[in-house]
Every structure is written in C-alpha cells, then in structure tokens.
Design a protein around this motif. Structure first.
Motif, PDB file in Angstrom:
ATOM      1  N   GLU A  21      11.399 -65.433 -14.136  1.00 14.06           N
ATOM      2  CA  GLU A  21      12.566 -64.551 -14.243  1.00 14.06           C
ATOM      3  C   GLU A  21      13.584 -65.016 -15.282  1.00 14.06           C
ATOM      4  O   GLU A  21      14.553 -64.311 -15.553  1.00 14.06           O
ATOM      5  CB  GLU A  21      13.265 -64.449 -12.882  1.00 14.06           C
ATOM      6  N   ASN A  22      13.368 -66.183 -15.867  1.00 14.92           N
ATOM      7  CA  ASN A  22      14.354 -66.746 -16.791  1.00 14.92           C
ATOM      8  C   ASN A  22      13.722 -67.186 -18.108  1.00 14.92           C
ATOM      9  O   ASN A  22      14.006 -68.270 -18.627  1.00 14.92           O
ATOM     10  CB  ASN A  22      15.072 -67.927 -16.128  1.00 14.92           C
ATOM     11  N   SER A  23      12.893 -66.314 -18.632  1.00 18.08           N
ATOM     12  CA  SER A  23      12.291 -66.513 -19.956  1.00 18.08           C
ATOM     13  C   SER A  23      11.611 -67.864 -20.093  1.00 18.08           C
ATOM     14  O   SER A  23      11.652 -68.496 -21.154  1.00 18.08           O
ATOM     15  CB  SER A  23      13.363 -66.355 -21.051  1.00 18.08           C
ATOM     16  N   ASP A  24      11.012 -68.339 -18.996  1.00 16.34           N
ATOM     17  CA  ASP A  24      10.241 -69.576 -18.982  1.00 16.34           C
ATOM     18  C   ASP A  24      11.101 -70.842 -18.967  1.00 16.34           C
ATOM     19  O   ASP A  24      10.584 -71.948 -18.983  1.00 16.34           O
ATOM     20  CB  ASP A  24       9.283 -69.609 -20.190  1.00 16.34           C
ATOM     21  N   TYR A  25      12.428 -70.695 -18.913  1.00 15.55           N
ATOM     22  CA  TYR A  25      13.300 -71.869 -18.907  1.00 15.55           C
ATOM     23  C   TYR A  25      13.385 -72.488 -17.517  1.00 15.55           C
ATOM     24  O   TYR A  25      13.448 -71.785 -16.504  1.00 15.55           O
ATOM     25  CB  TYR A  25      14.706 -71.513 -19.379  1.00 15.55           C
ATOM     26  N   LEU A  26      13.406 -73.805 -17.479  1.00 18.86           N
ATOM     27  CA  LEU A  26      13.617 -74.535 -16.243  1.00 18.86           C
ATOM     28  C   LEU A  26      15.101 -74.501 -15.884  1.00 18.86           C
ATOM     29  O   LEU A  26      15.953 -74.332 -16.762  1.00 18.86           O
ATOM     30  CB  LEU A  26      13.181 -76.000 -16.412  1.00 18.86           C
ATOM     31  N   PRO A  27      15.443 -74.667 -14.617  1.00 19.97           N
ATOM     32  CA  PRO A  27      16.849 -74.767 -14.244  1.00 19.97           C
ATOM     33  C   PRO A  27      17.404 -76.136 -14.634  1.00 19.97           C
ATOM     34  O   PRO A  27      16.654 -77.040 -15.022  1.00 19.97           O
ATOM     35  CB  PRO A  27      16.813 -74.606 -12.726  1.00 19.97           C
ATOM     36  N   ARG A  28      18.714 -76.300 -14.542  1.00 21.74           N
ATOM     37  CA  ARG A  28      19.319 -77.616 -14.791  1.00 21.74           C
ATOM     38  C   ARG A  28      19.080 -78.523 -13.589  1.00 21.74           C
ATOM     39  O   ARG A  28      18.957 -78.058 -12.464  1.00 21.74           O
ATOM     40  CB  ARG A  28      20.817 -77.494 -15.066  1.00 21.74           C
ATOM     41  N   GLU A  29      19.058 -79.814 -13.864  1.00 27.08           N
ATOM     42  CA  GLU A  29      18.725 -80.777 -12.819  1.00 27.08           C
ATOM     43  C   GLU A  29      19.951 -81.458 -12.231  1.00 27.08           C
ATOM     44  O   GLU A  29      19.880 -82.048 -11.149  1.00 27.08           O
ATOM     45  CB  GLU A  29      17.748 -81.821 -13.371  1.00 27.08           C
ATOM     46  N   LYS A  30      21.098 -81.413 -12.930  1.00 26.88           N
ATOM     47  CA  LYS A  30      22.301 -82.075 -12.418  1.00 26.88           C
ATOM     48  C   LYS A  30      23.535 -81.232 -12.732  1.00 26.88           C
ATOM     49  O   LYS A  30      23.467 -80.294 -13.534  1.00 26.88           O
ATOM     50  CB  LYS A  30      22.443 -83.477 -13.003  1.00 26.88           C
ATOM     51  N   PRO A  31      24.672 -81.541 -12.094  1.00 21.34           N
ATOM     52  CA  PRO A  31      25.869 -80.715 -12.264  1.00 21.34           C
ATOM     53  C   PRO A  31      26.342 -80.629 -13.713  1.00 21.34           C
ATOM     54  O   PRO A  31      26.127 -81.539 -14.509  1.00 21.34           O
ATOM     55  CB  PRO A  31      26.920 -81.423 -11.392  1.00 21.34           C
ATOM     56  N   PHE A  32      26.981 -79.540 -14.017  1.00 23.96           N
ATOM     57  CA  PHE A  32      27.514 -79.307 -15.343  1.00 23.96           C
ATOM     58  C   PHE A  32      28.523 -80.393 -15.697  1.00 23.96           C
ATOM     59  O   PHE A  32      29.504 -80.601 -14.988  1.00 23.96           O
ATOM     60  CB  PHE A  32      28.186 -77.928 -15.393  1.00 23.96           C
ATOM     61  N   SER A  33      28.273 -81.108 -16.780  1.00 21.64           N
ATOM     62  CA  SER A  33      29.145 -82.143 -17.360  1.00 21.64           C
ATOM     63  C   SER A  33      29.371 -83.357 -16.466  1.00 21.64           C
ATOM     64  O   SER A  33      30.201 -84.203 -16.769  1.00 21.64           O
ATOM     65  CB  SER A  33      30.512 -81.552 -17.758  1.00 21.64           C
ATOM     66  N   GLN A  34      28.623 -83.495 -15.354  1.00 27.07           N
ATOM     67  CA  GLN A  34      28.779 -84.660 -14.483  1.00 27.07           C
ATOM     68  C   GLN A  34      27.427 -85.095 -13.943  1.00 27.07           C
ATOM     69  O   GLN A  34      26.468 -84.330 -13.934  1.00 27.07           O
ATOM     70  CB  GLN A  34      29.722 -84.349 -13.312  1.00 27.07           C
ATOM     71  N   ASP A  35      27.368 -86.346 -13.489  1.00 27.93           N
ATOM     72  CA  ASP A  35      26.135 -86.865 -12.919  1.00 27.93           C
ATOM     73  C   ASP A  35      26.059 -86.659 -11.408  1.00 27.93           C
ATOM     74  O   ASP A  35      24.999 -86.391 -10.867  1.00 27.93           O
ATOM     75  CB  ASP A  35      26.001 -88.367 -13.205  1.00 27.93           C
ATOM     76  N   GLN A  36      27.185 -86.795 -10.727  1.00 30.71           N
ATOM     77  CA  GLN A  36      27.183 -86.737  -9.270  1.00 30.71           C
ATOM     78  C   GLN A  36      27.577 -85.353  -8.771  1.00 30.71           C
ATOM     79  O   GLN A  36      28.569 -84.773  -9.219  1.00 30.71           O
ATOM     80  CB  GLN A  36      28.144 -87.781  -8.691  1.00 30.71           C
ATOM     81  N   LEU A  37      26.796 -84.851  -7.824  1.00 32.75           N
ATOM     82  CA  LEU A  37      27.085 -83.543  -7.235  1.00 32.75           C
ATOM     83  C   LEU A  37      27.859 -83.728  -5.937  1.00 32.75           C
ATOM     84  O   LEU A  37      27.415 -84.422  -5.023  1.00 32.75           O
ATOM     85  CB  LEU A  37      25.787 -82.789  -6.954  1.00 32.75           C
ATOM     86  N   THR A  38      29.030 -83.105  -5.858  1.00 30.49           N
ATOM     87  CA  THR A  38      29.808 -83.084  -4.624  1.00 30.49           C
ATOM     88  C   THR A  38      29.745 -81.673  -4.049  1.00 30.49           C
ATOM     89  O   THR A  38      29.302 -80.727  -4.711  1.00 30.49           O
ATOM     90  CB  THR A  38      31.269 -83.469  -4.883  1.00 30.49           C
ATOM     91  N   TRP A  39      30.211 -81.519  -2.813  1.00 30.07           N
ATOM     92  CA  TRP A  39      30.231 -80.184  -2.216  1.00 30.07           C
ATOM     93  C   TRP A  39      31.130 -79.245  -3.016  1.00 30.07           C
ATOM     94  O   TRP A  39      30.814 -78.065  -3.183  1.00 30.07           O
ATOM     95  CB  TRP A  39      30.709 -80.252  -0.770  1.00 30.07           C
ATOM     96  N   ILE A  40      32.226 -79.763  -3.542  1.00 32.29           N
ATOM     97  CA  ILE A  40      33.139 -78.929  -4.343  1.00 32.29           C
ATOM     98  C   ILE A  40      32.440 -78.458  -5.610  1.00 32.29           C
ATOM     99  O   ILE A  40      32.506 -77.284  -5.984  1.00 32.29           O
ATOM    100  CB  ILE A  40      34.432 -79.704  -4.670  1.00 32.29           C
ATOM    101  N   GLN A  41      31.755 -79.391  -6.284  1.00 31.03           N
ATOM    102  CA  GLN A  41      31.057 -79.028  -7.517  1.00 31.03           C
ATOM    103  C   GLN A  41      29.903 -78.057  -7.254  1.00 31.03           C
ATOM    104  O   GLN A  41      29.579 -77.221  -8.103  1.00 31.03           O
ATOM    105  CB  GLN A  41      30.526 -80.291  -8.190  1.00 31.03           C
ATOM    106  N   ALA A  42      29.290 -78.162  -6.084  1.00 30.77           N
ATOM    107  CA  ALA A  42      28.176 -77.261  -5.752  1.00 30.77           C
ATOM    108  C   ALA A  42      28.622 -75.810  -5.755  1.00 30.77           C
ATOM    109  O   ALA A  42      27.818 -74.906  -6.013  1.00 30.77           O
ATOM    110  CB  ALA A  42      27.596 -77.631  -4.389  1.00 30.77           C
ATOM    111  N   GLN A  43      29.904 -75.572  -5.476  1.00 30.62           N
ATOM    112  CA  GLN A  43      30.433 -74.209  -5.426  1.00 30.62           C
ATOM    113  C   GLN A  43      30.941 -73.715  -6.775  1.00 30.62           C
ATOM    114  O   GLN A  43      31.261 -72.527  -6.918  1.00 30.62           O
ATOM    115  CB  GLN A  43      31.580 -74.141  -4.413  1.00 30.62           C
ATOM    116  N   ASN A  44      31.026 -74.616  -7.754  1.00 29.14           N
ATOM    117  CA  ASN A  44      31.530 -74.253  -9.076  1.00 29.14           C
ATOM    118  C   ASN A  44      30.564 -73.268  -9.746  1.00 29.14           C
ATOM    119  O   ASN A  44      29.352 -73.488  -9.780  1.00 29.14           O
ATOM    120  CB  ASN A  44      31.668 -75.521  -9.928  1.00 29.14           C
TER     121      ASN A  44
END
Length: 262
Positions: free
Chosen positions: A69-92
């Motif tokens: 559904e996304n022109s063969d592209y894989l999704p991103r593996e980590k949060p945008f511009s950061q390494d650690q995913l928090t609950w707040i960032q998950a909602q961004n």
C-alpha cells in the motif's frame, strides 16, 4: 481379663500406612516430581516459543500489506528525530509512519499510540506487541515508555530514510523484525549492547529468550526460530564476538549482504 495383644507397628500407622510405607510413598512422589517438572517446564517453554512465532508471522503479513500500500517502502523503525520512543512521542503525528503505528491497522490491531492512556494493555496477548516469554520491567518503569520485545531491524534504514522492500537483495535471509531484549533480561552474549526495549534493533540486541533461541521475521514475510549461535557470532577470538556474523550468510541484516551489519 487380658486385653487383646496389639501388633507392634499399630501405633506407627498413619492413614492406614506404616511410617516406613509412608516415607517410601513420599520418596516415590519426590522422584516422579523431579522427573516430571523439567518436562513440564520444557513443554511450557515450547508453548511460549510457538505462541511468539505465531505472533511474528502476523507481523510478517502486516509488513507485506504495508509495503503493498506504500509503493514498496518500508515503514520507519524509530521515532522521528529521536532514538527513544515514549508514550507521548507515540501519539505525535510525525510518528504516524512508525512501524508500530502504521502496520497494526493492516492486520486488525491497535497502533501503539492507542495504548498511551492504558499502557498495561500494550503488553497483553491481544496486542501482539509482546513476546509471552519476555521478562518485562516493573509497571512503574513502564509508565513513561513502552518496552518492545519485538523490534524492527534498523539496518534496513539508510541515511535515516526507509528503503524499498525490493532493495533487499536476499529477502528470505534478511531480518525484518527480531526478538529484542528488554532491560530486565540477561543478554544472550556479554558482548552485546545493553538491552533497552526500543522498537528498533539489530544483532547487537537480539534476544534468545526461548531457551537459547529467538524468533525472527524475514523480508519475504516468513518467520523462523533460530538458535542464538546461528544469529550471533560466539566464536572465541572473533572480531565480531557478540555481534552479527561477517560475512553474512545464514542471517542477513543489511539490504546488501556485503555491507557491514555491525
């Protein structure tokens, strides 16, 4: 009138057994328990491994649907511009294309952002995010961030940008998702990096939590259980001790198997 003589052992009977007979029965039960408990533990471990593998197969299916559904592209593996995913960032909204937000709806599951107000549900079996054999941190530690026992292979991302699935040269041998260690789990090899429970990982945080083996999803969508020493180099004196094998053969972490996986 003289009383009827009693048998000498009569005073030593318990529930119809003599004391010696009772001790023999207890000893037999102890021996049987010693034989059965390890077998039961192995059976339980096998059931958890199979349950985890079935979950991983769902993630493999989800990945195939996402790339279609996304022109063969894989999704991103980590949060945008950061390494650690928090609950707040998950909602961004910038993290909408993070694998744990974008793949779940393709297989009828809730994305990670939906668990931000009820973190405990993230770890329940229905979410498929957590290996049933994973040793998770205490709830107080999990309050700020989700801890992933399954992670996307971060070596598939180049220069911070997702790659196309068709760029994977050896899809049946290239890892898409890996079992990843969470902080309270022992490392498979002491040379590995500390387990951090983040949604992105590669060989240095691979977890062999299933009695020395771990489950992996490959870029062709299939899932497989492999022994830890098939995934991590454990050869004494190797420059890659505790890391991915070089050259890459059985398990590949990079788009091009000739690239450095470490």
């Amino acid at each position: 009138m003289k009383g009827v003589p009693r048998r000498p052992e009569a005073d030593h009977r318990i529930g119809g057994f003599t004391l010696i007979e009772l001790l023999v029965v207890i000893a037999i039960i102890a021996i049987l328990a010693g034989m059965l408990l390890p077998a039961l533990a192995r059976a339980k471990g096998s059931a958890l491994r199979i349950s985890c593998l079935n979950q991983q197969k769902q993630w493999g299916l989800g990945l195939m649907l996402y790339t279609e559904e996304n022109s063969d592209y894989l999704p991103r593996e980590k949060p945008f511009s950061q390494d650690q995913l928090t609950w707040i960032q998950a909602q961004n909204t910038n993290n909408a294309d993070l694998w744990c937000n974008s793949i779940p709806p393709r297989i009828g599951l809730r994305p990670v952002r939906d668990f931000a107000t009820n973190g405990q549900a993230f770890y329940e079996k229905a979410s498929l995010f957590t290996c049933p054999a994973a040793k998770l941190p205490a709830p107080t530690v999990r309050k700020a961030s989700p801890f992933f026992s399954l992670a996307m292979n971060s070596k598939l991302i180049r220069n911070g940008e997702p790659s196309r699935l068709t760029a994977v040269q050896m899809p049946s041998q290239t890892v898409a998702f890996t079992e990843a260690g969470v902080p309270d789990e022992p490392r498979f090899h002491p040379n590995q990096s500390a387990y951090n429970g983040q949604p992105h990982a590669f060989a240095n945080r691979f977890s062999a939590r299933h009695s020395g083996s771990g489950n992996l999803v490959f870029a062709d969508g299939h899932a497989e259980n492999l022994r830890g020493n098939q995934v991590i180099d454990t050869t004494a004196g190797s420059p890659n001790l505790g890391k991915a094998f070089v050259p890459q053969t059985r398990v590949v972490w990079t788009l091009d198997p000739l690239d450095n996986p470490n």
